[in-house]
Write a protein that holds these residues in place. Structure first.
Motif: not given
Length: 424
Positions: A66-67, A350-351, A358-359, A402-406
């Motif tokens: 997911g990244y 982000g996790t 990934a979310d 919640v940012t998602g992958p940074t």
């Protein structure tokens, strides 16, 4: 402040200044692993494209599922694969084998560039003979629930690995190897970042076996056998594998905390750094920081308390969440609605915990209204903490970060803002 912390550690900012100029005709093989691997590869490509030497570069990296970055409009020179994290999968085994083969097969005069970031320990999972993926996955899950620190977990991991603990450097066979790393471990210990595939390892098989006893983790028999075999000892500082291996740290937690501190200072807060390498049980650290925050509030001081590092959670229940979410919920409980104090706790990758999606949330945000919101949502905070269900509590009150992958990873970023002039 959280966004500034992430930006300071992003590969697009941190990597290009460290990259070497390429001599005419110099061949470069790039390999890499970690949550920032895709962004590190993209930053390297952009740098050498601008220099007109991208044609001399080839390779591949592996990031977490997911990244992978969205296609930038052209075919990448450095291929990007995905693999499991925090629990490795078959793709993790494949990634390790691919990286080792790339080093072995590189031309004798090639320069090997290794792009390393947090998550590489799972993403590059090469297992010593006799240890199955199923056995290693079970060990990983037990260690993640045990309360062991990341450095302790990596001490065990690298002693059943064919790529960690300096073993990747050994495959270079004298070729020039340059590692560029983003630190996600306390004290920026190179031997622990991604389990140190290109540096010497000071820990031993005996250390790994003792840690299993300390945390009462009983691995599969095959892992116990592996940890009793001298053949699986990691490489030490006097090994000739490191003669041509250079290591550069391009981003670290301190840099990100300082970026957040600049914003807090500009907003009129007195900044107190509590350290960039904090370890310990998330709820215990939260209780101590809540006490400090209350004291500053009572003194009438406008203060920003900043800290980094990687906290742990000893799992006693089956709830959802992660160290930052548990820290935030325990902090809210300890502050008990005290006015003028709010906080954020998030993992810069982000996790924070989660199922590996990934979310998954990065952490949580609290305000003086957090406990009241929990009560209104029929959430018992004490019970949520007892069940390690901080994520469930924050989801119910819509307070997850919640940012998602940074595309980077310098561990946790925690900020507590104390403003006595705010009365609610």
């Amino acid at each position: 402040m959280f966004d500034a912390a992430v930006s300071a550690a992003h590969p697009a900012t941190a990597l290009p200044p460290a990259l070497p100029d390429l001599a005419p005709g110099e061949t470069v093989r790039v390999i890499g692993a970690g949550k920032a691997a895709a962004a590190m590869a993209a930053a390297l490509e952009t740098h050498y494209a601008a220099a007109g030497t991208l044609s001399q570069v080839s390779g591949h990296v592996t990031t977490r599922h997911g990244y992978r970055l969205t296609d930038a409009g052209r075919e990448p020179v450095i291929a990007v694969y995905e693999a499991g994290h925090p629990v490795p999968d078959q793709a993790s085994l494949d990634a390790s084998a691919r990286a080792l083969a790339a080093v072995v097969d590189a031309p004798d005069d090639a320069t090997i560039i290794v792009l390393l970031s947090g998550g590489a320990s799972a993403i590059w999972t090469g297992l010593v003979p006799g240890v199955s993926l199923d056995a290693y996955q079970a060990l990983t899950r037990d260690l993640l629930r045990s309360g062991a620190t990341i450095s302790e977990i990596n001490t065990i991991r690298k002693h059943v690995s064919t790529i960690s603990g300096g073993r990747l450097a050994a495959k270079a066979n004298g070729r020039r190897m340059l590692t560029f790393a983003i630190s996600d471990v306390p004290h920026d210990d190179a031997s622990m970042i991604g389990s140190g595939p290109t540096v010497a390892d000071p820990t031993t098989l005996d250390d790994a076996a003792m840690l299993l006893k300390t945390y009462d983790v009983a691995p599969a028999a095959s892992i116990a056998v592996a940890l009793a075999s001298d053949a699986n000892e990691t490489l030490k500082a006097d090994d000739p594998a490191f003669v041509n291996a250079d290591y550069t740290l391009i981003a670290a937690p301190r840099m990100s905390l300082e970026a957040g501190a600049e914003l807090a200072s500009a907003a009129g807060y007195e900044v107190e750094m509590l350290g960039d390498a904090l370890e310990g049980e998330a709820r215990d650290v939260a209780t101590a920081q809540a006490e400090r925050a209350r004291a500053y509030h009572a003194e009438g001081r406008k203060v920003a308390l900043l800290s980094g590092g990687e906290l742990t959670v000893t799992m006693r229940g089956n709830g959802r969440g992660g160290p930052n979410q548990e820290f935030a919920l325990a902090l809210a409980a300890a502050l008990d609605g005290a006015p003028g104090i709010c906080a954020i706790a998030g993992d810069t990758d982000g996790t924070d915990g989660g199922d590996g999606a990934a979310d998954d949330p990065a952490g949580a945000i609290i305000t003086p209204d957090t406990l009241a919101a929990c009560t209104a949502a029929d959430i018992d905070v004490k019970q949520a903490l007892a069940e390690n269900n901080s994520g469930g509590a924050f989801r119910a009150i819509d307070a997850l970060l919640v940012t998602g992958p940074t595309q980077t990873n310098v561990n946790d970023f925690r900020a507590i803002l104390i403003d006595p002039e705010v009365t609610s």
